[in-house]
Design an enzyme around this catalytic site. Structure first.
Site, PDB file in Angstrom:
ATOM      1  N   TYR A   1      -8.646  -3.148  -6.739  1.00  0.00           N
ATOM      2  CA  TYR A   1      -9.777  -2.327  -7.185  1.00  0.00           C
ATOM      3  C   TYR A   1     -10.809  -3.167  -7.967  1.00  0.00           C
ATOM      4  O   TYR A   1      -9.952  -3.888  -8.782  1.00  0.00           O
ATOM      5  CB  TYR A   1      -9.585  -0.991  -7.539  1.00  0.00           C
ATOM      6  CG  TYR A   1      -8.828  -0.067  -6.564  1.00  0.00           C
ATOM      7  CD1 TYR A   1      -9.929   0.806  -5.890  1.00  0.00           C
ATOM      8  CD2 TYR A   1      -7.601  -0.166  -6.189  1.00  0.00           C
ATOM      9  CE1 TYR A   1      -9.414   1.603  -5.068  1.00  0.00           C
ATOM     10  CE2 TYR A   1      -6.916   0.798  -5.275  1.00  0.00           C
ATOM     11  CZ  TYR A   1      -8.033   1.784  -4.595  1.00  0.00           C
ATOM     12  OH  TYR A   1      -7.797   2.486  -3.644  1.00  0.00           O
ATOM     13  N   GLU A   2     -12.081  -3.171  -8.061  1.00  0.00           N
ATOM     14  CA  GLU A   2     -12.906  -3.873  -8.820  1.00  0.00           C
ATOM     15  C   GLU A   2     -12.906  -3.549 -10.239  1.00  0.00           C
ATOM     16  O   GLU A   2     -13.468  -4.414 -11.058  1.00  0.00           O
ATOM     17  CB  GLU A   2     -14.334  -3.803  -8.173  1.00  0.00           C
ATOM     18  CG  GLU A   2     -14.693  -2.368  -8.326  1.00  0.00           C
ATOM     19  CD  GLU A   2     -16.214  -2.154  -7.355  1.00  0.00           C
ATOM     20  OE1 GLU A   2     -16.356  -3.006  -6.509  1.00  0.00           O
ATOM     21  OE2 GLU A   2     -16.770  -1.277  -7.669  1.00  0.00           O
ATOM     22  N   SER A   3     -12.335  -2.423 -10.410  1.00  0.00           N
ATOM     23  CA  SER A   3     -11.961  -2.419 -12.028  1.00  0.00           C
ATOM     24  C   SER A   3     -11.126  -2.967 -12.552  1.00  0.00           C
ATOM     25  O   SER A   3     -10.948  -3.065 -13.503  1.00  0.00           O
ATOM     26  CB  SER A   3     -11.643  -0.725 -12.148  1.00  0.00           C
ATOM     27  OG  SER A   3     -10.435  -0.643 -11.384  1.00  0.00           O
TER      28      SER A   3
END
Lengths: 296, 257
Positions: B50-52
């Site tokens: 996930y881009e987080s």
């Protein structure tokens, strides 16, 4: 007495020694402990470029609402994900410009105040400077690194660069390859929320840490709101530590990230995110919300 | 009356496309549901990124955002946002990028920015997020959208993330390393790029859907492959896994985008 120390213990001792030595060296330049109202009054001025960061986690919402309460105007608001916190600031008329990469209410839908500003110039026109997440993250890295720009493989073939002046093509001096350059971000002030700080203003945050370190190091000034003020920071796995000498001010604001979450303290208040949709959809409902916040 | 919904058919089909893949960069919403289903069915070792900054996330419920606490707590590693894009996505080490879209055109280009003029848009959409670089740098991408005429359009007014651009050779000429969108999965069927023209063509239709209905919901004159297949129905195991995932998520108190 025989003491057996494993690899983690050695690391911890090293950390502790470094920590104690710089604390001793720089004791006079540590962050100031302030109230939230004092911190915003001292550090956020009309016309400033302000970055409130926190990537879905540890969003400095209480600080955003204090900026509204103090009636700041003509701000350039910088944030990768201008979610509820910037919808509130934009609807309140605080922003002249928005620098961002994704503007939505995560898991719910649109940001209606943001859309009303862009689509209908209400409550005032807003200029936008739009990037991708990779571009924004690299712009903060350049700012934190004291460089005028960062290089990445990004934006190629998209229409984003046609509208955004802080994106350019650059030729690699070693290979001749065409790459993308993005201008550094150096906000006047960065505002973040963290789990803990000690009384000398050393700040510790963990979990999903986003771009908060880069935002603080890129900015001229910084305000950190924290869940807890402690005497000593205990090491946490994966934590980011911002030494007090790179932080301008720390304010103790429990639940300052609500309705987002603070890992180890509270979960995301999803009902708030969902209830924000009808509040922000309508100018009058939003106006009533704004009256309540400014009266508080 | 079938034993599954069109959305379930879409999600199951999207999950199957992750079989045999090691890593997937996950967009929120429909792609996230499918990627999490894949971990419970055909691809249990799939690393969800996930881009987080969560790498190898193993959430027990569907995340509400790309940065839910559970993603970080269950991940093999959590890194900063600059690191996830620079070290993990950019070099092309992720197998599949899984994306949603407000609009996708006949060559798999994506718009999530505006409808209408950029400076005074009719509809202002959220913007790029991580998608432009996911679409550029993953080895291949899969796009998941509900099949509507306003979503599958002939031409985009704004290209947020590149598919095959103007057609064959465009990605290579721009120096992009990933193959681009190998599949567009909808609630009506599966579209894949024609090897000659890169135009998305109908290669599989979901059970009970008429070809004319797919044509009517597509914003360009849709080419139907001569060897058109009918998508395999969802198995009982797939449906059980999907429903338990969505039920657990909704009882936690959150809707899922």
């Amino acid at each position: 007495m025989l003491v057996i120390i494993d690899a983690h213990g050695v690391w911890f001792l090293g950390w502790l020694l470094n920590y104690c030595s710089y604390s001793a060296q720089t004791g006079s330049r540590m962050a100031e402990l302030v109230s939230l109202a004092e911190g915003v009054a001292e550090l956020v001025h009309d016309g400033d470029a302000v970055a409130l960061e926190g990537f879905t986690h540890l969003i400095p919402v209480a600080a955003g609402q204090e900026i509204i309460r103090q009636g700041r105007r003509d701000l350039t608001l910088i944030r990768m994900t201008p979610d509820i916190v910037y919808d509130q600031l934009i609807g309140a008329g605080c922003a002249a410009r928005l620098v961002f990469s994704w503007g939505g209410n995560p898991g719910v839908g649109s940001l209606h105040r943001f859309r009303d500003a862009v689509e209908n110039a209400w409550p005032r026109p807003i200029e936008i400077e739009e990037h991708s997440h990779a571009g924004m993250a690299n712009r903060y890295v350049a700012g934190a690194s004291g460089l005028p720009f960062a290089v990445l493989r990004g934006y190629v073939g998209t229409d984003i660069a046609k509208h955004t002046k802080t994106i350019a093509t650059i030729t690699c001096p070693f290979t001749g390859e065409a790459l993308t350059a993005v201008a550094a971000l150096n906000p006047d002030v960065a505002v973040i929320h963290a789990q803990r700080a000690d009384r000398r203003g050393n700040v510790q945050l963990w979990g999903i840490t986003g771009v908060q370190k880069e935002a603080v190091l890129a900015a001229s000034r910084s305000l950190v709101t924290v869940e807890e003020l402690v005497d000593e920071l205990e090491p946490q796995p994966g934590a980011v530590v911002l030494p007090g000498w790179v932080v301008t001010a720390v304010a103790h604001v429990p639940r300052g990230a609500h309705p987002s979450y603070a890992q180890g303290y509270y979960d995301r208040d999803n009902d708030y995110y969902q209830s924000w949709d009808p509040i922000s959809r309508d100018r009058e409902t939003f106006g009533r919300w704004l009256d309540e916040v400014t009266a508080a | 009356m079938s034993a599954w919904t069109a959305d379930e058919m879409m999600t199951v089909t999207a999950a199957r496309s992750l079989a045999g893949r090691a890593s997937c960069f996950v967009g929120i919403g429909l792609p996230s549901t499918a990627a999490n289903l894949a971990r419970r069915t055909c691809s249990p070792d799939l690393a969800l990124i996930y881009e987080s900054g969560a790498i190898g996330a193993k959430p027990t419920t569907l995340p509400l955002s790309i940065g839910d606490g559970e993603l970080g707590e269950t991940a093999d590693a959590v890194v900063s946002v600059p690191e996830i894009f620079n070290y993990w996505l950019q070099p092309g080490r992720v197998d599949v990028g899984f994306l949603g879209a407000a609009q996708v055109d006949r060559r798999g280009n994506i718009n999530t920015t505006v409808i209408g003029d950029y400076r005074s848009p009719a509809v202002r959409l959220p913007g790029a997020g991580g998608a432009p670089e996911i679409a550029a740098s993953c080895r291949e991408t899969v796009v998941v959208v509900r099949h509507r005429p306003r979503t599958l359009v002939d031409r985009l007014e704004f290209v947020t993330s590149l598919g095959f651009g103007d057609g064959p050779g465009h990605r290579a000429a721009l120096g992009l390393r990933g193959r681009g969108p190998i599949r567009l999965i909808t609630d009506l069927g599966v579209l894949e790029p024609d090897p000659e023209t890169c135009e998305l063509t109908l290669t599989s239709i979901h059970p009970g859907v008429a070809v004319d209905a797919v044509r009517a919901a597509t914003g360009w004159p849709l080419t139907v492959r001569a060897d058109l297949r009918v998508t395999e129905e969802p198995t009982a195991a797939e449906l059980t896994a999907l429903r338990s995932l969505t039920t657990r998520s909704s009882t936690r108190g959150g809707g899922v985008a």
